[in-house]
Design a protein around this motif. Structure first.
Motif, PDB file in Angstrom:
ATOM      1  N   ASN A   3      20.764 -26.621  70.689  1.00 27.32           N
ATOM      2  CA  ASN A   3      21.351 -27.345  71.813  1.00 27.32           C
ATOM      3  C   ASN A   3      22.508 -26.588  72.455  1.00 27.32           C
ATOM      4  OD1 ASN A   3      19.582 -29.489  71.532  1.00 27.32           O
ATOM      5  ND2 ASN A   3      20.893 -30.516  70.054  1.00 27.32           N
ATOM      6  N   GLY A   4      22.888 -25.474  71.871  1.00 30.06           N
ATOM      7  CA  GLY A   4      23.967 -24.659  72.435  1.00 30.06           C
ATOM      8  C   GLY A   4      25.312 -25.075  71.891  1.00 30.06           C
ATOM      9  N   PRO A   5      26.306 -24.254  72.145  1.00 30.59           N
ATOM     10  CA  PRO A   5      27.644 -24.562  71.645  1.00 30.59           C
ATOM     11  C   PRO A   5      28.227 -25.763  72.372  1.00 30.59           C
ATOM     12  CG  PRO A   5      27.680 -22.639  73.069  1.00 30.59           C
ATOM     13  CD  PRO A   5      26.236 -23.023  72.895  1.00 30.59           C
ATOM     14  N   GLU A   6      29.163 -26.422  71.723  1.00 32.84           N
ATOM     15  CA  GLU A   6      29.796 -27.596  72.320  1.00 32.84           C
ATOM     16  C   GLU A   6      30.693 -27.224  73.495  1.00 32.84           C
ATOM     17  OE1 GLU A   6      31.736 -30.216  69.595  1.00 32.84           O
ATOM     18  OE2 GLU A   6      30.122 -30.057  68.138  1.00 32.84           O
ATOM     19  N   VAL A   7      31.211 -26.016  73.489  1.00 31.74           N
ATOM     20  CA  VAL A   7      32.114 -25.575  74.548  1.00 31.74           C
ATOM     21  C   VAL A   7      31.296 -24.832  75.605  1.00 31.74           C
ATOM     22  CG1 VAL A   7      34.154 -24.200  75.083  1.00 31.74           C
ATOM     23  CG2 VAL A   7      33.987 -25.373  72.879  1.00 31.74           C
ATOM     24  N   PRO A   8      31.367 -25.253  76.859  1.00 34.48           N
ATOM     25  CA  PRO A   8      30.604 -24.576  77.917  1.00 34.48           C
ATOM     26  C   PRO A   8      31.006 -23.104  78.063  1.00 34.48           C
ATOM     27  CG  PRO A   8      31.484 -26.666  78.698  1.00 34.48           C
ATOM     28  CD  PRO A   8      32.103 -26.409  77.358  1.00 34.48           C
ATOM     29  N   ASP A   9      30.050 -22.280  78.474  1.00 31.22           N
ATOM     30  CA  ASP A   9      30.274 -20.842  78.629  1.00 31.22           C
ATOM     31  C   ASP A   9      31.468 -20.542  79.526  1.00 31.22           C
ATOM     32  OD1 ASP A   9      28.055 -20.507  77.033  1.00 31.22           O
ATOM     33  OD2 ASP A   9      26.794 -19.631  78.604  1.00 31.22           O
ATOM     34  N   ASP A  10      31.615 -21.294  80.622  1.00 34.26           N
ATOM     35  CA  ASP A  10      32.723 -21.055  81.549  1.00 34.26           C
ATOM     36  C   ASP A  10      34.062 -21.223  80.850  1.00 34.26           C
ATOM     37  OD1 ASP A  10      33.948 -20.705  84.240  1.00 34.26           O
ATOM     38  OD2 ASP A  10      34.522 -22.805  83.957  1.00 34.26           O
ATOM     39  N   ILE A  11      34.178 -22.230  80.012  1.00 37.39           N
ATOM     40  CA  ILE A  11      35.439 -22.483  79.308  1.00 37.39           C
ATOM     41  C   ILE A  11      35.698 -21.383  78.286  1.00 37.39           C
ATOM     42  CG2 ILE A  11      36.682 -24.065  77.753  1.00 37.39           C
ATOM     43  CD1 ILE A  11      36.470 -25.057  80.645  1.00 37.39           C
ATOM     44  N   VAL A  12      34.668 -20.961  77.569  1.00 41.47           N
ATOM     45  CA  VAL A  12      34.832 -19.886  76.585  1.00 41.47           C
ATOM     46  C   VAL A  12      35.339 -18.630  77.283  1.00 41.47           C
ATOM     47  CG1 VAL A  12      33.644 -18.398  74.927  1.00 41.47           C
ATOM     48  CG2 VAL A  12      33.077 -20.811  75.039  1.00 41.47           C
ATOM     49  N   GLN A  13      34.756 -18.318  78.432  1.00 37.71           N
ATOM     50  CA  GLN A  13      35.184 -17.142  79.197  1.00 37.71           C
ATOM     51  C   GLN A  13      36.636 -17.287  79.640  1.00 37.71           C
ATOM     52  OE1 GLN A  13      32.598 -15.873  82.386  1.00 37.71           O
ATOM     53  NE2 GLN A  13      34.307 -15.044  83.527  1.00 37.71           N
ATOM     54  N   ARG A  14      37.005 -18.450  80.140  1.00 37.43           N
ATOM     55  CA  ARG A  14      38.373 -18.672  80.615  1.00 37.43           C
ATOM     56  C   ARG A  14      39.385 -18.677  79.468  1.00 37.43           C
ATOM     57  NH1 ARG A  14      39.075 -20.719  85.905  1.00 37.43           N
ATOM     58  NH2 ARG A  14      37.140 -20.844  87.055  1.00 37.43           N
ATOM     59  N   LEU A  15      38.995 -19.183  78.301  1.00 38.30           N
ATOM     60  CA  LEU A  15      39.877 -19.126  77.133  1.00 38.30           C
ATOM     61  C   LEU A  15      40.211 -17.674  76.799  1.00 38.30           C
ATOM     62  CD1 LEU A  15      38.236 -21.834  74.851  1.00 38.30           C
ATOM     63  CD2 LEU A  15      40.546 -21.929  75.823  1.00 38.30           C
ATOM     64  N   GLU A  16      39.186 -16.840  76.815  1.00 46.92           N
ATOM     65  CA  GLU A  16      39.385 -15.417  76.540  1.00 46.92           C
ATOM     66  C   GLU A  16      40.287 -14.784  77.601  1.00 46.92           C
ATOM     67  OE1 GLU A  16      38.739 -12.071  74.095  1.00 46.92           O
ATOM     68  OE2 GLU A  16      38.114 -14.128  73.757  1.00 46.92           O
ATOM     69  N   MET A  17      40.050 -15.129  78.863  1.00 44.86           N
ATOM     70  CA  MET A  17      40.860 -14.589  79.960  1.00 44.86           C
ATOM     71  C   MET A  17      42.336 -14.934  79.778  1.00 44.86           C
ATOM     72  SD  MET A  17      38.411 -15.543  83.194  1.00 44.86           S
ATOM     73  CE  MET A  17      39.590 -15.099  84.451  1.00 44.86           C
ATOM     74  N   LEU A  18      42.616 -16.188  79.466  1.00 43.36           N
ATOM     75  CA  LEU A  18      44.007 -16.622  79.348  1.00 43.36           C
ATOM     76  C   LEU A  18      44.691 -15.947  78.160  1.00 43.36           C
ATOM     77  CD1 LEU A  18      46.251 -18.324  80.544  1.00 43.36           C
ATOM     78  CD2 LEU A  18      45.442 -20.253  79.164  1.00 43.36           C
ATOM     79  N   ALA A  19      43.976 -15.832  77.042  1.00 41.42           N
ATOM     80  CA  ALA A  19      44.557 -15.193  75.864  1.00 41.42           C
ATOM     81  C   ALA A  19      44.845 -13.711  76.120  1.00 41.42           C
ATOM     82  CB  ALA A  19      43.630 -15.361  74.665  1.00 41.42           C
ATOM     83  N   VAL A  20      43.999 -13.057  76.895  1.00 39.78           N
ATOM     84  CA  VAL A  20      44.155 -11.623  77.160  1.00 39.78           C
ATOM     85  C   VAL A  20      45.177 -11.356  78.264  1.00 39.78           C
ATOM     86  CG1 VAL A  20      42.938  -9.594  78.071  1.00 39.78           C
ATOM     87  CG2 VAL A  20      41.842 -11.021  76.346  1.00 39.78           C
ATOM     88  N   ALA A  21      45.174 -12.157  79.327  1.00 42.71           N
ATOM     89  CA  ALA A  21      45.914 -11.816  80.544  1.00 42.71           C
ATOM     90  C   ALA A  21      47.201 -12.604  80.764  1.00 42.71           C
ATOM     91  CB  ALA A  21      45.000 -11.964  81.757  1.00 42.71           C
ATOM     92  N   CYS A  22      47.597 -13.435  79.828  1.00 46.64           N
ATOM     93  CA  CYS A  22      48.883 -14.114  79.978  1.00 46.64           C
ATOM     94  C   CYS A  22      49.962 -13.195  79.411  1.00 46.64           C
ATOM     95  CB  CYS A  22      48.885 -15.467  79.282  1.00 46.64           C
ATOM     96  SG  CYS A  22      50.314 -16.465  79.733  1.00 46.64           S
ATOM     97  N   VAL A  23      50.799 -12.674  80.292  1.00 48.77           N
ATOM     98  CA  VAL A  23      51.833 -11.713  79.914  1.00 48.77           C
ATOM     99  C   VAL A  23      53.039 -12.424  79.299  1.00 48.77           C
ATOM    100  CG1 VAL A  23      53.406  -9.941  80.814  1.00 48.77           C
ATOM    101  CG2 VAL A  23      51.089 -10.140  81.743  1.00 48.77           C
ATOM    102  N   GLU A  24      53.421 -13.542  79.909  1.00 50.86           N
ATOM    103  CA  GLU A  24      54.583 -14.280  79.442  1.00 50.86           C
ATOM    104  C   GLU A  24      54.362 -15.761  79.650  1.00 50.86           C
ATOM    105  OE1 GLU A  24      58.006 -14.938  77.602  1.00 50.86           O
ATOM    106  OE2 GLU A  24      57.269 -12.910  77.874  1.00 50.86           O
ATOM    107  N   PRO A  25      54.378 -16.581  78.663  1.00 51.98           N
ATOM    108  CA  PRO A  25      54.492 -16.229  77.259  1.00 51.98           C
ATOM    109  C   PRO A  25      53.183 -15.629  76.750  1.00 51.98           C
ATOM    110  CG  PRO A  25      54.121 -18.590  77.487  1.00 51.98           C
ATOM    111  CD  PRO A  25      54.242 -18.035  78.873  1.00 51.98           C
TER     112      PRO A  25
END
Length: 150
Positions: A82-104
């Motif tokens: 049935n696929g992961p509970e978290v939609p692909d778009d959210i998984v991608q955005r989670l990664e983006m925020l963790a990588v590209a947030c400079v401060e904090p």
């Protein structure tokens, strides 16, 4: 195209301050509730886009390694199908925020908390990252800052 000129340009990340008033409580007194985000490089963008596939692969490996009876394995495989509970778009955005947030500087866990607790603001931050990524890096001489030397 003058490739030598292009190759030798100074490069700096394009950044943006994003005010998130809803998180003001969690900043020190007198400190603006501002996040500084930056654009992603091509490799980082690719890594973020692949985050959803990595999530599915991890779920598949976990299902294959699950011990227990046939019913438990069957349930795990149904969940995987049935696929992961978290939609692909959210998984991608989670990664983006963790990588590209400079401060904090945020961990993946921090990004997930912001996503869960403040979804509109989470999108505001990741949309800023997307826009900065689309604009590319700043090339050329950095703008002057501070007083002019005599």
């Amino acid at each position: 195209m003058n490739l030598d000129k292009y190759r030798n340009e100074r490069r700096q990340d394009r950044t943006q301050k994003v005010k998130i008033q809803q998180l003001a409580t969690y900043f020190d007194e007198g400190q603006e509730p501002v996040f500084v985000v930056r654009g992603l490089t091509g490799a980082e963008l690719g890594h973020c886009k692949e985050a959803a596939a990595r999530q599915r692969n991890t779920a598949a490996m976990a299902a294959a390694l699950i011990g227990g009876d046939a019913e438990q394995k069957s349930e795990a495989l149904k969940e995987l199908a049935n696929g992961p509970e978290v939609p692909d778009d959210i998984v991608q955005r989670l990664e983006m925020l963790a990588v590209a947030c400079v401060e904090p500087q945020l961990t993946h866990g921090d990004a997930k908390l912001i996503c869960d607790d403040f979804p509109a603001e989470f999108y505001q931050l990741t949309n800023a990252i997307t826009n900065l990524t689309g604009a590319g890096r700043v090339l050329g001489k950095p703008s002057a800052s501070g007083a002019t030397q005599e």
